[in-house]
Design a protein around this motif. Structure first.
Motif, PDB file in Angstrom:
ATOM      1  N   UNK A   7       0.817  -1.210   0.000  1.00  0.00           N
ATOM      2  CA  UNK A   7       0.000   0.000   0.000  1.00  0.00           C
ATOM      3  C   UNK A   7       0.854   1.267   0.000  1.00  0.00           C
ATOM      4  N   UNK A   8       2.119   1.166   0.411  1.00  0.00           N
ATOM      5  CA  UNK A   8       3.024   2.324   0.388  1.00  0.00           C
ATOM      6  C   UNK A   8       4.274   1.960  -0.426  1.00  0.00           C
ATOM      7  N   UNK A   9       4.092   1.772  -1.741  1.00  0.00           N
ATOM      8  CA  UNK A   9       5.205   1.269  -2.554  1.00  0.00           C
ATOM      9  C   UNK A   9       6.369   2.245  -2.685  1.00  0.00           C
ATOM     10  N   UNK A  10       6.167   3.516  -2.288  1.00  0.00           N
ATOM     11  CA  UNK A  10       7.271   4.481  -2.373  1.00  0.00           C
ATOM     12  C   UNK A  10       7.809   4.851  -0.986  1.00  0.00           C
ATOM     13  N   UNK A  11       7.499   4.040   0.018  1.00  0.00           N
ATOM     14  CA  UNK A  11       8.031   4.299   1.363  1.00  0.00           C
ATOM     15  C   UNK A  11       9.550   4.338   1.316  1.00  0.00           C
ATOM     16  N   UNK A  12      10.146   5.281   2.049  1.00  0.00           N
ATOM     17  CA  UNK A  12      11.606   5.470   2.146  1.00  0.00           C
ATOM     18  C   UNK A  12      12.245   5.962   0.852  1.00  0.00           C
ATOM     19  N   UNK A  13      11.436   6.357  -0.126  1.00  0.00           N
ATOM     20  CA  UNK A  13      11.982   6.858  -1.382  1.00  0.00           C
ATOM     21  C   UNK A  13      11.936   8.381  -1.398  1.00  0.00           C
ATOM     22  N   UNK A  41       2.073  18.261 -12.336  1.00  0.00           N
ATOM     23  CA  UNK A  41       3.186  18.061 -11.403  1.00  0.00           C
ATOM     24  C   UNK A  41       2.712  18.006  -9.958  1.00  0.00           C
ATOM     25  N   UNK A  42       1.776  18.894  -9.604  1.00  0.00           N
ATOM     26  CA  UNK A  42       1.232  18.884  -8.242  1.00  0.00           C
ATOM     27  C   UNK A  42       0.511  17.559  -7.961  1.00  0.00           C
ATOM     28  N   UNK A  43      -0.192  17.035  -8.966  1.00  0.00           N
ATOM     29  CA  UNK A  43      -0.883  15.750  -8.797  1.00  0.00           C
ATOM     30  C   UNK A  43       0.131  14.624  -8.593  1.00  0.00           C
ATOM     31  N   UNK A  44       1.260  14.670  -9.313  1.00  0.00           N
ATOM     32  CA  UNK A  44       2.300  13.645  -9.135  1.00  0.00           C
ATOM     33  C   UNK A  44       2.878  13.738  -7.718  1.00  0.00           C
ATOM     34  N   UNK A  45       3.108  14.963  -7.249  1.00  0.00           N
ATOM     35  CA  UNK A  45       3.644  15.139  -5.887  1.00  0.00           C
ATOM     36  C   UNK A  45       2.672  14.561  -4.856  1.00  0.00           C
ATOM     37  N   UNK A  46       1.385  14.845  -5.030  1.00  0.00           N
ATOM     38  CA  UNK A  46       0.361  14.315  -4.109  1.00  0.00           C
ATOM     39  C   UNK A  46       0.323  12.790  -4.148  1.00  0.00           C
ATOM     40  N   UNK A  47       0.327  12.234  -5.357  1.00  0.00           N
ATOM     41  CA  UNK A  47       0.251  10.773  -5.498  1.00  0.00           C
ATOM     42  C   UNK A  47       1.486  10.102  -4.885  1.00  0.00           C
ATOM     43  N   UNK A  48       2.667  10.695  -5.099  1.00  0.00           N
ATOM     44  CA  UNK A  48       3.909  10.121  -4.545  1.00  0.00           C
ATOM     45  C   UNK A  48       3.867  10.139  -3.024  1.00  0.00           C
ATOM     46  N   UNK A  52       3.682   7.019  -0.004  1.00  0.00           N
ATOM     47  CA  UNK A  52       4.648   6.880   1.088  1.00  0.00           C
ATOM     48  C   UNK A  52       5.975   7.585   0.905  1.00  0.00           C
ATOM     49  N   UNK A  53       6.175   8.289  -0.228  1.00  0.00           N
ATOM     50  CA  UNK A  53       7.481   8.901  -0.499  1.00  0.00           C
ATOM     51  C   UNK A  53       7.714  10.161   0.334  1.00  0.00           C
ATOM     52  N   UNK A  54       8.995  10.503   0.426  1.00  0.00           N
ATOM     53  CA  UNK A  54       9.449  11.781   0.974  1.00  0.00           C
ATOM     54  C   UNK A  54       9.535  12.698  -0.257  1.00  0.00           C
ATOM     55  N   UNK A  55       8.617  13.656  -0.371  1.00  0.00           N
ATOM     56  CA  UNK A  55       8.456  14.390  -1.635  1.00  0.00           C
ATOM     57  C   UNK A  55       8.881  15.850  -1.542  1.00  0.00           C
ATOM     58  N   UNK A  56       9.716  16.270  -2.490  1.00  0.00           N
ATOM     59  CA  UNK A  56      10.048  17.685  -2.659  1.00  0.00           C
ATOM     60  C   UNK A  56       9.524  18.124  -4.014  1.00  0.00           C
ATOM     61  N   UNK A  57       8.804  19.253  -3.993  1.00  0.00           N
ATOM     62  CA  UNK A  57       8.221  19.818  -5.209  1.00  0.00           C
ATOM     63  C   UNK A  57       8.965  21.105  -5.523  1.00  0.00           C
ATOM     64  N   UNK A  58       9.552  21.190  -6.702  1.00  0.00           N
ATOM     65  CA  UNK A  58      10.184  22.435  -7.132  1.00  0.00           C
ATOM     66  C   UNK A  58       9.207  23.073  -8.106  1.00  0.00           C
ATOM     67  N   UNK A  59       8.644  24.191  -7.681  1.00  0.00           N
ATOM     68  CA  UNK A  59       7.486  24.735  -8.378  1.00  0.00           C
ATOM     69  C   UNK A  59       7.736  26.106  -8.983  1.00  0.00           C
ATOM     70  N   UNK A 216       3.134   6.643 -11.579  1.00  0.00           N
ATOM     71  CA  UNK A 216       4.004   6.153 -10.501  1.00  0.00           C
ATOM     72  C   UNK A 216       3.890   4.638 -10.337  1.00  0.00           C
ATOM     73  N   UNK A 217       2.689   4.098 -10.499  1.00  0.00           N
ATOM     74  CA  UNK A 217       2.503   2.646 -10.398  1.00  0.00           C
ATOM     75  C   UNK A 217       3.273   1.938 -11.519  1.00  0.00           C
ATOM     76  N   UNK A 218       3.248   2.539 -12.718  1.00  0.00           N
ATOM     77  CA  UNK A 218       3.992   1.968 -13.848  1.00  0.00           C
ATOM     78  C   UNK A 218       5.497   1.993 -13.555  1.00  0.00           C
ATOM     79  N   UNK A 219       5.970   3.102 -12.979  1.00  0.00           N
ATOM     80  CA  UNK A 219       7.396   3.220 -12.639  1.00  0.00           C
ATOM     81  C   UNK A 219       7.791   2.167 -11.596  1.00  0.00           C
TER      82      UNK A 219
END
Ligand code: CTP
Ligand code: CA
Length: 227
Positions: A7-13, A41-48, A52-59, A216-219
């Motif tokens: 359920x958190x496939x991007x945990x620790x990423x 881009x904002x939607x990708x940041x939200x989805x990541x 479970x990811x640690x997300x930085x958005x450069x906007x 992100x699921x495809x990646x």
């Protein structure tokens, strides 16, 4: 031990997302930009973040709500964006370049407001190319999985395929921005996902958050997250 839970496939990423259209200053009150809203881009940041990811958005966009739990850094120009992305790239696991980077900037940015000439003569702007951020980063790739976008109004697949190869991307999201409901503004999108040596994956017309989850699921399915 680092474990990815289903359920958190991007945990620790560490995920770095760029968003919005950069602005290239002409003078203190004017700039050249494009029609990108930054919403994809904002939607990708939200989805990541939700994955479970640690997300930085450069906007390059300042008028969208920042998704909960996402760190944001605001930039203006392509040069600012290059500087920020270069700083973050070594510690990034997954880069998503959704920003619409200005391809050209004025050769000179005037320090004072440009005035109309008394004779009302035509004004000629001289523009120079900005750095291609993805091409600059390609040689610095160590473990990073890199996703780019391609906005096209014609020859979508040919142009997108060329960008996948020339920018050494792991995944390219191709957008036909001439179609209604697709790309630059609205809240929906329809894309084709290209990967090296893989058949293209065409999505339905979906909300941008659903498109973001699909990307992100495809990646992840393609091995973006290393064990
Ligand atoms: N990109 C970049 N640096 C630039 C221009 C684009 O990193 N100076 C990135 C974009 O963020 C996107 C991808 O490259 O992920 C493709 O952008 P696009 O504008 O579609 O392609 P370009 O290579 O700029 O080619 P063109 O605009 O001529 O189609
Ligand atoms: Ca471009």
């Amino acid at each position: 031990l680092i474990q990815q839970t289903p359920d958190l496939p991007l945990a620790h990423q560490r995920v770095l997302v760029t968003a919005g259209g950069t602005r290239e200053a002409l003078d203190p009150v004017r700039y050249i930009s494009n029609r990108s809203s930054g919403k994809m881009g904002y939607a990708v940041a939200q989805a990541a973040r939700e994955m479970g990811a640690d997300v930085t958005l450069i906007s390059a966009t300042r008028n969208l709500p920042v998704p909960t739990g996402v760190k944001v850094v605001y930039v203006q120009s392509a040069a600012d964006l290059l500087a920020q992305v270069s700083t973050e790239f070594p510690t990034t696991d997954l880069l998503v370049m959704a920003a619409a980077v200005s391809d050209y900037r004025p050769v000179q940015s005037a320090t004072e407001k440009i005035k109309k000439p008394a004779d009302h003569a035509d004004l000629t702007l001289q523009l120079t190319e900005t750095p291609d951020i993805l091409k600059r980063l390609a040689p610095q790739k160590t473990h990073q999985y890199v996703i780019g976008f391609a906005a096209e109004t014609q020859h979508l697949m040919t142009n997108a395929q060329r960008k996948l190869t020339s920018k050494k991307l792991d995944l390219l999201v191709a957008n036909d921005v001439s179609k209604p409901g697709v790309g630059f503004n609205g809240d929906t999108n329809q894309v084709t996902l290209l990967q090296p040596n893989q058949a293209p994956i065409k999505t339905a017309l979906l909300s941008k958050i659903e498109i973001a989850r699909t990307i992100l699921t495809t990646a992840v399915a393609a091995g973006a997250v290393q064990a």
